[in-house]
Motif scaffolding. Structure first.
Motif, PDB file in Angstrom:
ATOM      1  N   SER A   2      38.902  18.293  68.821  1.00 39.83           N
ATOM      2  CA  SER A   2      38.585  17.883  67.447  1.00 39.83           C
ATOM      3  C   SER A   2      39.297  18.801  66.462  1.00 39.83           C
ATOM      4  O   SER A   2      39.759  19.894  66.817  1.00 39.83           O
TER       5      SER A   2
ATOM      6  N   HIS B  29      41.173  15.325  57.607  1.00 41.53           N
ATOM      7  CA  HIS B  29      39.970  14.478  57.639  1.00 41.53           C
ATOM      8  C   HIS B  29      38.696  15.276  57.902  1.00 41.53           C
ATOM      9  O   HIS B  29      37.815  14.828  58.633  1.00 41.53           O
ATOM     10  N   GLN B  75      33.556  11.143  52.612  1.00 37.53           N
ATOM     11  CA  GLN B  75      33.693  10.264  53.778  1.00 37.53           C
ATOM     12  C   GLN B  75      33.980   8.818  53.389  1.00 37.53           C
ATOM     13  O   GLN B  75      34.838   8.165  53.998  1.00 37.53           O
ATOM     14  N   ARG B  76      33.294   8.315  52.380  1.00 39.39           N
ATOM     15  CA  ARG B  76      33.393   6.886  52.064  1.00 39.39           C
ATOM     16  C   ARG B  76      34.641   6.524  51.286  1.00 39.39           C
ATOM     17  O   ARG B  76      35.154   5.404  51.404  1.00 39.39           O
ATOM     18  N   GLU B  81      35.988  12.763  58.331  1.00 37.64           N
ATOM     19  CA  GLU B  81      35.185  12.323  59.480  1.00 37.64           C
ATOM     20  C   GLU B  81      34.408  13.443  60.149  1.00 37.64           C
ATOM     21  O   GLU B  81      33.485  13.187  60.908  1.00 37.64           O
ATOM     22  N   GLU B  82      34.822  14.695  59.905  1.00 40.78           N
ATOM     23  CA  GLU B  82      34.116  15.830  60.507  1.00 40.78           C
ATOM     24  C   GLU B  82      33.545  16.707  59.396  1.00 40.78           C
ATOM     25  O   GLU B  82      34.115  16.785  58.312  1.00 40.78           O
ATOM     26  N   PRO B 141      28.007   8.381  56.435  1.00 41.22           N
ATOM     27  CA  PRO B 141      28.203   7.449  57.560  1.00 41.22           C
ATOM     28  C   PRO B 141      28.676   8.096  58.866  1.00 41.22           C
ATOM     29  O   PRO B 141      28.331   7.610  59.944  1.00 41.22           O
ATOM     30  N   LYS B 142      29.460   9.192  58.790  1.00 37.29           N
ATOM     31  CA  LYS B 142      30.098   9.712  60.014  1.00 37.29           C
ATOM     32  C   LYS B 142      29.442  11.021  60.439  1.00 37.29           C
ATOM     33  O   LYS B 142      29.603  12.053  59.784  1.00 37.29           O
ATOM     34  N   LYS B 143      28.711  10.959  61.546  1.00 36.87           N
ATOM     35  CA  LYS B 143      27.916  12.115  61.974  1.00 36.87           C
ATOM     36  C   LYS B 143      28.234  12.566  63.395  1.00 36.87           C
ATOM     37  O   LYS B 143      27.479  13.347  63.984  1.00 36.87           O
ATOM     38  N   ASP B 144      29.351  12.104  63.970  1.00 37.26           N
ATOM     39  CA  ASP B 144      29.671  12.475  65.345  1.00 37.26           C
ATOM     40  C   ASP B 144      30.070  13.941  65.468  1.00 37.26           C
ATOM     41  O   ASP B 144      29.863  14.559  66.510  1.00 37.26           O
TER      42      ASP B 144
END
Lengths: 162, 162
Positions: A2, B29, B75-76, B81-82, B141-144
Protein backbone atom coordinates in the motif's frame (compact mmCIF):
# COMPACT_ATOMS: atom_id res chain seq x y z
CA UNK A 1 2.35 -2.82 -0.99
CA UNK A 2 0.00 0.00 0.00
CA UNK A 3 1.01 3.66 -0.25
CA UNK A 4 0.90 3.71 3.56
CA UNK A 5 3.57 0.96 3.68
CA UNK A 6 5.68 2.86 1.17
CA UNK A 7 5.50 6.02 3.31
CA UNK A 8 6.41 4.01 6.43
CA UNK A 9 9.56 2.87 4.63
CA UNK A 10 10.32 6.55 4.01
CA UNK A 11 9.87 7.14 7.75
CA UNK A 12 12.63 4.62 8.50
CA UNK A 13 15.02 6.79 6.51
CA UNK A 14 13.77 9.98 8.22
CA UNK A 15 14.25 8.45 11.69
CA UNK A 16 17.77 7.27 10.79
CA UNK A 17 18.87 10.91 10.44
CA UNK A 18 16.71 12.34 13.24
CA UNK A 19 18.48 14.58 15.73
CA UNK A 20 16.35 14.19 18.82
CA UNK A 21 13.61 15.94 20.73
CA UNK A 22 12.83 19.65 20.54
CA UNK A 23 10.76 21.68 23.03
CA UNK A 24 6.95 21.43 22.86
CA UNK A 25 6.08 25.17 22.44
CA UNK A 26 6.64 26.49 18.89
CA UNK A 27 9.94 28.40 18.83
CA UNK A 28 8.66 31.10 16.48
CA UNK A 29 5.39 31.61 18.38
CA UNK A 30 3.33 31.38 15.19
CA UNK A 31 0.37 29.27 14.10
CA UNK A 32 -0.37 28.63 10.42
CA UNK A 33 -3.83 27.67 9.12
CA UNK A 34 -3.65 26.32 5.56
CA UNK A 35 -5.66 24.30 3.08
CA UNK A 36 -4.99 20.53 3.09
CA UNK A 37 -4.07 20.77 -0.64
CA UNK A 38 -1.26 18.37 -1.55
CA UNK A 39 0.72 21.09 -3.34
CA UNK A 40 1.17 23.26 -0.23
CA UNK A 41 4.26 22.07 1.62
CA UNK A 42 3.85 24.50 4.52
CA UNK A 43 7.35 23.93 5.91
CA UNK A 44 8.83 24.57 2.45
CA UNK A 45 6.59 27.51 1.51
CA UNK A 46 7.43 29.41 4.72
CA UNK A 47 10.97 28.09 5.23
CA UNK A 48 9.99 26.54 8.56
CA UNK A 49 12.06 24.02 10.46
CA UNK A 50 10.85 21.36 12.89
CA UNK A 51 9.79 22.89 16.21
CA UNK A 52 9.00 26.38 14.96
CA UNK A 53 5.25 26.69 14.22
CA UNK A 54 1.91 25.03 14.76
CA UNK A 55 0.37 23.94 11.47
CA UNK A 56 -3.41 23.56 11.26
CA UNK A 57 -4.89 22.34 7.96
CA UNK A 58 -8.27 21.39 6.51
CA UNK A 59 -10.25 21.44 3.28
CA UNK A 60 -10.01 25.06 2.13
CA UNK A 61 -7.99 26.39 5.05
CA UNK A 62 -11.25 27.73 6.43
CA UNK A 63 -12.01 28.67 10.05
CA UNK A 64 -14.62 26.46 11.67
CA UNK A 65 -15.14 25.56 15.33
CA UNK A 66 -12.28 23.05 15.21
CA UNK A 67 -9.76 25.64 14.02
CA UNK A 68 -10.92 27.96 16.82
CA UNK A 69 -10.32 25.06 19.25
CA UNK A 70 -6.83 24.50 17.84
CA UNK A 71 -5.93 28.20 17.79
CA UNK A 72 -7.23 28.69 21.35
CA UNK A 73 -5.02 25.81 22.56
CA UNK A 74 -2.10 27.11 20.49
CA UNK A 75 -2.26 30.63 21.93
CA UNK A 76 -3.51 29.97 25.46
CA UNK A 77 -1.43 26.90 26.32
CA UNK A 78 1.55 26.97 23.96
CA UNK A 79 2.36 30.64 23.58
CA UNK A 80 1.79 31.41 19.88
CA UNK A 81 1.08 35.06 19.09
CA UNK A 82 0.84 35.41 15.30
CA UNK A 83 -1.55 33.70 12.88
CA UNK A 84 -0.92 33.13 9.15
CA UNK A 85 -3.86 31.99 6.99
CA UNK A 86 -3.20 30.34 3.63
CA UNK A 87 -5.71 29.63 0.86
CA UNK A 88 -4.45 28.89 -2.67
CA UNK A 89 -5.21 29.19 -6.39
CA UNK A 90 -6.83 26.24 -8.20
CA UNK A 91 -8.50 25.15 -4.93
CA UNK A 92 -10.94 22.24 -5.01
CA UNK A 93 -13.33 24.27 -2.84
CA UNK A 94 -13.97 26.53 -5.86
CA UNK A 95 -15.32 23.61 -7.91
CA UNK A 96 -18.55 22.72 -6.11
CA UNK A 97 -21.30 24.10 -3.89
CA UNK A 98 -22.30 22.99 -0.41
CA UNK A 99 -25.77 22.11 -1.66
CA UNK A 100 -24.63 19.85 -4.49
CA UNK A 101 -21.94 18.13 -2.39
CA UNK A 102 -24.33 17.40 0.44
CA UNK A 103 -27.03 16.24 -1.99
CA UNK A 104 -24.56 13.80 -3.58
CA UNK A 105 -23.75 12.38 -0.14
CA UNK A 106 -27.44 12.07 0.71
CA UNK A 107 -28.06 10.23 -2.57
CA UNK A 108 -25.14 7.89 -1.82
CA UNK A 109 -25.72 7.00 1.83
CA UNK A 110 -29.20 8.30 2.65
CA UNK A 111 -28.01 10.84 5.22
CA UNK A 112 -27.44 14.56 4.67
CA UNK A 113 -24.46 15.89 6.64
CA UNK A 114 -25.39 18.31 9.41
CA UNK A 115 -22.21 20.31 8.73
CA UNK A 116 -21.41 22.95 6.12
CA UNK A 117 -19.00 21.82 3.39
CA UNK A 118 -17.51 25.37 3.37
CA UNK A 119 -17.13 25.59 -0.43
CA UNK A 120 -16.50 29.12 -1.72
CA UNK A 121 -16.66 30.99 -5.03
CA UNK A 122 -14.11 33.77 -4.40
CA UNK A 123 -10.67 33.11 -2.96
CA UNK A 124 -9.87 36.56 -1.61
CA UNK A 125 -13.37 36.92 -0.16
CA UNK A 126 -13.01 33.62 1.66
CA UNK A 127 -9.64 34.59 3.10
CA UNK A 128 -11.36 37.74 4.43
CA UNK A 129 -14.21 35.59 5.77
CA UNK A 130 -11.67 33.41 7.64
CA UNK A 131 -9.81 36.47 8.98
CA UNK A 132 -13.09 37.92 10.23
CA UNK A 133 -14.08 34.66 11.91
CA UNK A 134 -10.83 34.82 13.89
CA UNK A 135 -10.96 38.54 14.65
CA UNK A 136 -14.52 38.34 16.01
CA UNK A 137 -13.99 35.18 18.07
CA UNK A 138 -13.88 35.66 21.84
CA UNK A 139 -11.70 32.60 22.55
CA UNK A 140 -8.63 33.75 20.55
CA UNK A 141 -6.75 36.25 22.75
CA UNK A 142 -3.94 37.48 20.45
CA UNK A 143 -5.11 39.26 17.31
CA UNK A 144 -2.43 41.88 16.63
CA UNK A 145 -0.90 39.84 13.81
CA UNK A 146 -3.55 37.86 11.91
CA UNK A 147 -2.75 37.97 8.20
CA UNK A 148 -4.19 36.11 5.20
CA UNK A 149 -2.58 34.97 1.95
CA UNK A 150 -3.33 33.17 -1.31
CA UNK A 151 -0.61 30.71 -2.32
CA UNK A 152 -0.13 30.63 -6.08
CA UNK A 153 0.32 26.98 -7.10
CA UNK A 154 1.92 28.10 -10.37
CA UNK A 155 4.63 30.32 -8.87
CA UNK A 156 5.04 29.17 -5.25
CA UNK A 157 4.39 32.75 -4.10
CA UNK A 158 2.22 33.92 -1.19
CA UNK A 159 0.13 36.97 -2.09
CA UNK A 160 -1.38 38.89 0.83
CA UNK A 161 -5.11 39.61 0.95
CA UNK A 162 -5.80 43.06 2.35
CA UNK B 1 10.06 42.77 11.86
CA UNK B 2 7.36 40.26 12.81
CA UNK B 3 7.88 36.51 12.47
CA UNK B 4 5.26 36.61 9.70
CA UNK B 5 7.44 39.07 7.74
CA UNK B 6 10.47 36.85 8.29
CA UNK B 7 8.58 33.82 6.94
CA UNK B 8 7.39 35.86 3.93
CA UNK B 9 11.04 36.58 3.13
CA UNK B 10 11.63 32.81 3.25
CA UNK B 11 8.75 32.43 0.77
CA UNK B 12 10.56 34.67 -1.73
CA UNK B 13 13.42 32.18 -1.74
CA UNK B 14 11.01 29.21 -2.06
CA UNK B 15 9.24 30.82 -5.03
CA UNK B 16 12.55 31.58 -6.74
CA UNK B 17 13.21 27.83 -7.08
CA UNK B 18 9.59 26.76 -7.67
CA UNK B 19 9.01 24.44 -10.61
CA UNK B 20 5.43 25.18 -11.53
CA UNK B 21 1.94 23.82 -11.06
CA UNK B 22 1.10 20.20 -10.24
CA UNK B 23 -2.31 18.51 -10.63
CA UNK B 24 -4.98 19.16 -7.98
CA UNK B 25 -5.74 15.53 -6.94
CA UNK B 26 -3.11 14.00 -4.62
CA UNK B 27 -0.83 11.75 -6.70
CA UNK B 28 -0.50 9.10 -3.97
CA UNK B 29 -4.25 9.03 -3.18
CA UNK B 30 -3.61 9.35 0.54
CA UNK B 31 -4.86 11.72 3.24
CA UNK B 32 -2.89 12.28 6.45
CA UNK B 33 -4.48 13.55 9.68
CA UNK B 34 -1.84 14.73 12.16
CA UNK B 35 -1.45 16.85 15.26
CA UNK B 36 -0.57 20.52 14.66
CA UNK B 37 2.56 20.05 16.83
CA UNK B 38 5.50 22.09 15.55
CA UNK B 39 7.87 19.12 15.69
CA UNK B 40 5.91 17.03 13.15
CA UNK B 41 7.09 17.95 9.66
CA UNK B 42 4.59 15.70 7.88
CA UNK B 43 6.33 15.94 4.48
CA UNK B 44 9.64 15.01 6.09
CA UNK B 45 8.30 12.29 8.42
CA UNK B 46 6.60 10.44 5.54
CA UNK B 47 9.00 11.40 2.75
CA UNK B 48 6.24 13.17 0.85
CA UNK B 49 6.77 15.53 -2.06
CA UNK B 50 4.54 18.40 -3.15
CA UNK B 51 1.38 17.14 -4.86
CA UNK B 52 1.26 13.70 -3.25
CA UNK B 53 -1.05 13.76 -0.21
CA UNK B 54 -3.70 15.79 1.55
CA UNK B 55 -2.53 16.91 4.98
CA UNK B 56 -5.15 17.69 7.64
CA UNK B 57 -3.93 18.92 11.03
CA UNK B 58 -5.36 20.17 14.31
CA UNK B 59 -4.69 20.19 18.04
CA UNK B 60 -4.14 16.51 18.89
CA UNK B 61 -4.72 15.10 15.43
CA UNK B 62 -8.19 14.17 16.63
CA UNK B 63 -11.25 13.47 14.48
CA UNK B 64 -14.03 16.00 14.92
CA UNK B 65 -16.74 17.10 12.49
CA UNK B 66 -14.29 19.30 10.57
CA UNK B 67 -11.89 16.41 9.89
CA UNK B 68 -14.87 14.33 8.67
CA UNK B 69 -15.73 17.25 6.34
CA UNK B 70 -12.16 17.39 5.03
CA UNK B 71 -11.85 13.60 4.63
CA UNK B 72 -15.23 13.40 2.86
CA UNK B 73 -14.11 16.08 0.38
CA UNK B 74 -10.70 14.38 0.03
CA UNK B 75 -12.16 10.97 -0.80
CA UNK B 76 -15.35 11.91 -2.63
CA UNK B 77 -14.07 14.76 -4.79
CA UNK B 78 -10.31 14.28 -4.99
CA UNK B 79 -9.83 10.53 -5.08
CA UNK B 80 -7.89 9.67 -1.93
CA UNK B 81 -8.27 6.09 -0.72
CA UNK B 82 -5.96 5.62 2.28
CA UNK B 83 -5.93 7.47 5.61
CA UNK B 84 -2.92 7.82 7.93
CA UNK B 85 -3.54 9.18 11.46
CA UNK B 86 -0.65 10.60 13.46
CA UNK B 87 -0.58 11.46 17.16
CA UNK B 88 2.77 11.93 18.94
CA UNK B 89 4.66 11.55 22.22
CA UNK B 90 4.97 14.59 24.54
CA UNK B 91 1.68 15.98 23.17
CA UNK B 92 0.23 19.13 24.73
CA UNK B 93 -3.18 17.45 24.77
CA UNK B 94 -1.89 15.15 27.55
CA UNK B 95 -1.21 18.12 29.85
CA UNK B 96 -4.70 19.44 30.63
CA UNK B 97 -8.35 18.42 30.85
CA UNK B 98 -11.29 19.77 28.88
CA UNK B 99 -12.93 20.98 32.09
CA UNK B 100 -9.96 22.98 33.35
CA UNK B 101 -9.18 24.50 29.92
CA UNK B 102 -12.77 25.60 29.37
CA UNK B 103 -13.01 26.92 32.93
CA UNK B 104 -9.88 29.03 32.37
CA UNK B 105 -11.41 30.50 29.20
CA UNK B 106 -14.66 31.23 31.02
CA UNK B 107 -12.74 32.98 33.81
CA UNK B 108 -10.84 35.02 31.21
CA UNK B 109 -13.60 36.12 28.83
CA UNK B 110 -16.85 35.23 30.58
CA UNK B 111 -17.95 32.69 27.98
CA UNK B 112 -17.57 28.91 28.17
CA UNK B 113 -16.80 27.35 24.77
CA UNK B 114 -19.59 25.15 23.43
CA UNK B 115 -17.02 22.80 21.90
CA UNK B 116 -14.97 19.98 23.41
CA UNK B 117 -11.25 20.74 23.81
CA UNK B 118 -10.52 17.05 22.98
CA UNK B 119 -7.75 16.64 25.56
CA UNK B 120 -6.80 13.03 26.26
CA UNK B 121 -4.91 11.04 28.91
CA UNK B 122 -3.74 8.04 26.86
CA UNK B 123 -2.08 8.40 23.47
CA UNK B 124 -2.76 4.93 22.06
CA UNK B 125 -6.35 5.00 23.32
CA UNK B 126 -6.95 8.33 21.60
CA UNK B 127 -5.50 7.05 18.31
CA UNK B 128 -7.99 4.17 18.58
CA UNK B 129 -10.78 6.66 19.39
CA UNK B 130 -9.91 8.63 16.24
CA UNK B 131 -9.75 5.45 14.11
CA UNK B 132 -13.16 4.41 15.41
CA UNK B 133 -14.67 7.82 14.70
CA UNK B 134 -13.60 7.40 11.06
CA UNK B 135 -14.59 3.74 10.74
CA UNK B 136 -18.09 4.37 12.07
CA UNK B 137 -18.74 7.54 10.06
CA UNK B 138 -21.22 7.20 7.20
CA UNK B 139 -19.75 10.04 5.10
CA UNK B 140 -16.28 8.49 4.60
CA UNK B 141 -16.62 5.90 1.82
CA UNK B 142 -13.15 4.27 1.70
CA UNK B 143 -12.11 2.51 4.90
CA UNK B 144 -9.95 -0.41 3.73
CA UNK B 145 -6.73 1.34 4.74
CA UNK B 146 -7.22 3.51 7.83
CA UNK B 147 -4.16 3.17 10.07
CA UNK B 148 -3.04 5.03 13.16
CA UNK B 149 0.43 5.87 14.49
CA UNK B 150 2.23 7.60 17.35
CA UNK B 151 5.19 9.73 16.19
CA UNK B 152 8.06 9.60 18.67
CA UNK B 153 9.44 13.14 18.98
CA UNK B 154 12.68 11.72 20.43
CA UNK B 155 13.46 9.28 17.58
CA UNK B 156 11.46 10.53 14.56
CA UNK B 157 9.85 7.08 14.27
CA UNK B 158 6.18 6.28 13.61
CA UNK B 159 4.92 3.43 15.79
CA UNK B 160 1.66 1.82 14.69
CA UNK B 161 -1.26 1.48 17.11
CA UNK B 162 -3.09 -1.80 16.65
Amino acid sequence: MSVTDELLANNDRYAANFTGPLPLPPAKHVAVVACMDARINVYGVLGLNEGEAHVIRNAGGVITEDEIRSLAISQRLLGTEEIILIHHTDCGMLTFTDDEFKKSIQEDVGIKPGWAAEAFADLDADVRQSLTRIRTNPFIPKKDSVRGFVFDVATGKLNEVS
